[in-house]
Design a protein around this motif. Sequence first.
Motif, short mmCIF file in Angstrom:
data_model
loop_
_atom_site.label_atom_id
_atom_site.label_comp_id
_atom_site.label_asym_id
_atom_site.label_seq_id
_atom_site.Cartn_x
_atom_site.Cartn_y
_atom_site.Cartn_z
N LEU A 142 0.81 -1.22 0.00
CA LEU A 142 0.00 0.00 0.00
C LEU A 142 0.84 1.28 0.00
O LEU A 142 0.34 2.34 -0.33
N LEU A 143 2.12 1.16 0.37
CA LEU A 143 2.99 2.32 0.46
C LEU A 143 4.32 2.02 -0.22
O LEU A 143 4.93 0.99 0.05
N LYS A 247 -2.14 2.99 9.55
CA LYS A 247 -3.32 3.41 8.79
C LYS A 247 -3.33 4.91 8.46
O LYS A 247 -3.80 5.29 7.39
N TYR A 250 -1.67 5.20 5.20
CA TYR A 250 -2.54 4.78 4.09
C TYR A 250 -3.51 5.91 3.76
O TYR A 250 -3.76 6.20 2.57
#
Length: 272
Positions: A142-143, A247, A250
């Motif tokens: 995601l990163l 999170k 994200y």
Amino acid sequence: MKDFTGKVAVVTGAASGIGEGLARHCAGEGMKVVLADINADRLSALAAELNAVWRKTDVSRAEELEALADFAFESFGQVDLLFNNAGVLIGGTTWDVPLKDWRWILDINLMGVLHGVQAFVPRMLAQGTPAHIVNTSSLAGLLAAPLMGPYTVGKQAVLALTETLHYELQDSPIGVSALCPGPIATGITASGEGREAQAAQTEGQKQLMQFLNDGISQGMAPAECAELVFAAIRENQFWIFTHEDFKPEYQRRIDELLANQNPSYAQYTVDE
């Protein structure tokens, strides 16, 4: 899936790290366990300890996953949980990591998952019983981060593959989860020892890897990660996050995307 007693689990990358944690948890749930890894010595010792069966497996080779599926179904007649977990890591700039090391990482981290899906899913569908597949991605799914190109590309592709699989199996009895761990206490930073890319790292790149290794050594225990994974399987939960404190990162990425802003980087640790 709620009850695992007597069910059958297959775990790739089972000789260490998250894979070993998953294998131990499977055994603790009363499951029959099939262990797969390229490290035969460690695998055989773990299998003896857990009263499990094992097969030396190079997940980068499709035929070896087919052979693993044959072995699992011949041994137990079914597979109820499949953990596509094997993974490796090397740091370096995108243009300096040799193509052979790019291919090595992608063949294991990405193609290893695809090979597992193609070898097992048709047979799991044919058995027609509730089952579950967990593919190990990463917070790197995601990163993105500098000096982590091959790892990040592979893990983001695994996440896309897993989400696609989720949609394709929605009308079947097979659940799908994407495991996106933060730092877990494993030895993944040593997985590239002896590779050309690791030998050619600059001092700055070595410092990054040391930073990662320090964070990982203090990370969550694989056993705790496994507990979170099984809790998610019981709830048929797609996303499995080990570290809630990532999170906000994200969210930051999503906010930048929606605002059409250039990506910004905040340093974080990553593990498999």
